[in-house]
Each structure stands twice: as C-alpha cells, then as structure tokens.
Motif scaffolding. Sequence first.
Motif, PDB file in Angstrom:
ATOM      1  N   ASP A   1       0.832  -1.202   0.000  1.00 37.16           N
ATOM      2  CA  ASP A   1       0.000   0.000   0.000  1.00 37.16           C
ATOM      3  C   ASP A   1       0.866   1.253   0.000  1.00 37.16           C
ATOM      4  O   ASP A   1       2.054   1.201   0.291  1.00 37.16           O
ATOM      5  CB  ASP A   1      -0.917   0.015   1.224  1.00 37.16           C
ATOM      6  CG  ASP A   1      -0.120  -0.005   2.535  1.00 37.16           C
ATOM      7  OD1 ASP A   1       0.957  -0.637   2.569  1.00 37.16           O
ATOM      8  OD2 ASP A   1      -0.569   0.609   3.508  1.00 37.16           O
TER       9      ASP A   1
ATOM     10  N   GLY B   1      -6.149   7.749   4.647  1.00 35.27           N
ATOM     11  CA  GLY B   1      -5.854   6.336   4.425  1.00 35.27           C
ATOM     12  C   GLY B   1      -4.838   6.018   3.353  1.00 35.27           C
ATOM     13  O   GLY B   1      -4.128   6.888   2.844  1.00 35.27           O
ATOM     14  N   MET B   2      -4.776   4.737   3.044  1.00 38.12           N
ATOM     15  CA  MET B   2      -3.794   4.215   2.097  1.00 38.12           C
ATOM     16  C   MET B   2      -4.515   3.572   0.916  1.00 38.12           C
ATOM     17  O   MET B   2      -5.705   3.287   0.981  1.00 38.12           O
ATOM     18  CB  MET B   2      -2.926   3.164   2.790  1.00 38.12           C
ATOM     19  CG  MET B   2      -2.182   3.686   4.005  1.00 38.12           C
ATOM     20  SD  MET B   2      -0.963   4.960   3.589  1.00 38.12           S
ATOM     21  CE  MET B   2       0.463   3.947   3.253  1.00 38.12           C
TER      22      MET B   2
ATOM     23  N   ARG C   1      -8.308  -3.582  -0.310  1.00 41.08           N
ATOM     24  CA  ARG C   1      -8.194  -3.253   1.126  1.00 41.08           C
ATOM     25  C   ARG C   1      -8.021  -1.748   1.252  1.00 41.08           C
ATOM     26  O   ARG C   1      -7.957  -1.048   0.252  1.00 41.08           O
ATOM     27  CB  ARG C   1      -6.994  -3.968   1.763  1.00 41.08           C
ATOM     28  CG  ARG C   1      -7.294  -5.379   2.186  1.00 41.08           C
ATOM     29  CD  ARG C   1      -7.933  -5.424   3.579  1.00 41.08           C
ATOM     30  NE  ARG C   1      -8.747  -6.634   3.755  1.00 41.08           N
ATOM     31  CZ  ARG C   1      -9.477  -6.877   4.850  1.00 41.08           C
ATOM     32  NH1 ARG C   1      -9.492  -6.012   5.857  1.00 41.08           N
ATOM     33  NH2 ARG C   1     -10.217  -7.948   4.931  1.00 41.08           N
ATOM     34  N   TYR C   2      -7.893  -1.275   2.465  1.00 40.47           N
ATOM     35  CA  TYR C   2      -7.645   0.152   2.745  1.00 40.47           C
ATOM     36  C   TYR C   2      -8.743   1.033   2.140  1.00 40.47           C
ATOM     37  O   TYR C   2      -9.907   0.666   2.156  1.00 40.47           O
ATOM     38  CB  TYR C   2      -6.246   0.567   2.246  1.00 40.47           C
ATOM     39  CG  TYR C   2      -5.175  -0.437   2.600  1.00 40.47           C
ATOM     40  CD1 TYR C   2      -4.844  -0.663   3.938  1.00 40.47           C
ATOM     41  CD2 TYR C   2      -4.529  -1.189   1.626  1.00 40.47           C
ATOM     42  CE1 TYR C   2      -3.865  -1.600   4.279  1.00 40.47           C
ATOM     43  CE2 TYR C   2      -3.558  -2.125   1.966  1.00 40.47           C
ATOM     44  CZ  TYR C   2      -3.235  -2.329   3.289  1.00 40.47           C
ATOM     45  OH  TYR C   2      -2.299  -3.242   3.627  1.00 40.47           O
ATOM     46  N   GLU C   3      -8.348   2.170   1.544  1.00 41.84           N
ATOM     47  CA  GLU C   3      -9.351   3.051   0.920  1.00 41.84           C
ATOM     48  C   GLU C   3      -9.783   2.519  -0.442  1.00 41.84           C
ATOM     49  O   GLU C   3     -10.695   3.054  -1.068  1.00 41.84           O
ATOM     50  CB  GLU C   3      -8.783   4.467   0.749  1.00 41.84           C
ATOM     51  CG  GLU C   3      -8.589   5.223   2.051  1.00 41.84           C
ATOM     52  CD  GLU C   3      -9.885   5.360   2.837  1.00 41.84           C
ATOM     53  OE1 GLU C   3     -10.911   5.694   2.233  1.00 41.84           O
ATOM     54  OE2 GLU C   3      -9.853   5.115   4.063  1.00 41.84           O
TER      55      GLU C   3
ATOM     56  N   SER D   1     -14.487  -3.853   4.829  1.00 42.93           N
ATOM     57  CA  SER D   1     -13.101  -3.400   4.994  1.00 42.93           C
ATOM     58  C   SER D   1     -12.175  -4.015   3.968  1.00 42.93           C
ATOM     59  O   SER D   1     -11.032  -3.594   3.826  1.00 42.93           O
ATOM     60  CB  SER D   1     -12.575  -3.774   6.378  1.00 42.93           C
ATOM     61  OG  SER D   1     -13.478  -3.354   7.340  1.00 42.93           O
TER      62      SER D   1
END
Length: 270
Positions: free
Chosen positions: A50, A59-60, A121-123, A146
């Motif tokens: 990421d 976020g990432m 995942r993440y953003e 998520s």
Amino acid sequence: MKADIVTIFPDFFRGPLDYGITRRAQEMGLAAIQVHDLREFTRDRHRTVDDRPFGGGEGMVLKAEPLFECLESMDLAPRQDRLVGRVKQSVVLLSAQGQRFTQNVAAELALLDRVIFLCGRYEGVDERVADFLADRELSIGDYVLSGGEMAAAVIVEALMRLLPGAVGNEASTQQESFTVDAKVKVPGGADSTCGSNGLLDYPHYTRPAEFRGMQVPEALMSGNHEQIRRWRRQRALEKTLRNRPDLLEGAVLSEEDNRFLAGIRNAGIK
Ligand code: SAH
C-alpha cells in the motif's frame, strides 16, 4: 472451474470455503480454488502493498504493481480476449463501486473456466487496476466492507453451487430465490412451481408437524399436489411483494399469479 483469489490475507480463506457444497465441489474435482498471497509479488524488504493517495486525503491505497505482477504470473489469456469472450476467463475486482452481484451474474460466471478475484483493502485499489487489469468490478451490495475477502468468498460460494454436479439435486438450484428459469412454461401457470421465475423462494417446513403449538400449514400436509403448488406459489408471491417488490417487475408471472397479486393489493395487505 478454477478460481484464483488474490489477497493480502491468504489465511482468511482457511475455513470459509472448506464446508458443504463448496468443499464437495472441490473434492469432486469440479472446482479448484487457489489463494495467492499478494505480498509475494512485492520487491521491497518490507513487502509493501500500500501507499499514500496522490492528491492527499485519508488512508492508504493498494498499489497496482503487485496486482499486475501477480496476474502476469498466472498465465491468463490477454485482457482483450477475455473482454470479448474469446476465452472463458474473467478477472473480477471486488469493489463497493462495482456492478451489483446477482444470481444472474453468478449464472454467467459459473459458465467460465477460470475466474480471478482481486480483493481490495484500505481506501481501495489504485484505479489503474480497474481500468487496465480487471475485466469487471463487482459489489456484493450497497454497503462498505473493509476488504474484498468476504465478498470474494460470497461470490465463490454462489458460483460453486451452480457447477453441474455440485448440488445433489440439480433441480433444486433452479427453484431457488431469484432464479428465472427459461424452461418453465408460463401460460396457465401449470408448471410455475418448477422454478421461482424471479420470485423469492416459498417457505419450507420439516418435522415435527407441530412444535410448541406452532403448526405446519395445512395445505402442505394435504398430499394434494395442486393445492401444495398453489400454496407455495402464493406464499412466494406474498413474500416477494412484501420484502422485495422490485423483483416483481422482472418476474415471470402467469395470469393466475397476477390475479392473486391484484387480490392482495386490493385488500391492502402488504
Ligand atoms: N473507499 C471505498 C471503499 C474501500 S473498502 C469506497 O468508498 O467505495 C476496501 C475494499 O473492500 C475495497 O477495495 C473492496 O475490495 C472491498 N469492498 C468494500 N465494500 C465492498 C462491497 N460492497 N462489495 C465488494 N467489495 C467490497
């Protein structure tokens, strides 16, 4: 069918796909599921998957490079061939922004030889994956998870039960909620119990016939096939009208069905 799942949490899939029909489909050799650890396709010491978003913000973002490299290791047909259906392969990016996953999409995917699932995942995932690597983006519903892992497991399970031979009684997958079975004759509605025709499924009961004062509906105990058929069809219509009226628009309805619906609509029972 071969299903490949690309994830940063390969251990997640120890379990969800090892039960019931999904397990049996694999044991019978109808399906092979392979989980790929995205971190194996990174090149730095920290196995970074990421990075921060261009333009700033929270976020990432999941990087594009490991996903591209992972897919390149899979020996897939060129994207153009996949997109025009020249090969029976599809690369699916799980995404809340995707096309909604439905039973129709499941039936379409179940015809393929190989489906690859990319779990975000993440953003989210660097958009170049959606634009240049994946063939389609799928969402399992209008809510935000998520990660794509749960969504991939949901879709794989829905596909596995559609593979010919996976479910003991094949007719049963054609009578379920959402399934529009083209083979079912409509006029007169005589065959309309053989398939939900796009309605929700009818209610099911098993023994005992009476449990804590709760009775199984009499029609089901009658042994009269026509009465049972009509009862099931009417309950399916009622439930669809109550919980998912949107499905009625695409459902295959007989004259008898329409009369019944008009009756409950007129009575104001919803
Ligand atoms: N910022 C994104 C959500 C990212 S959630 C948005 O607002 O749309 C992180 C990851 O979870 C996504 O990349 C996707 O792979 C997965 N995900 C979240 N919701 C999902 C859904 N409804 N269906 C399928 N995948 C989903």
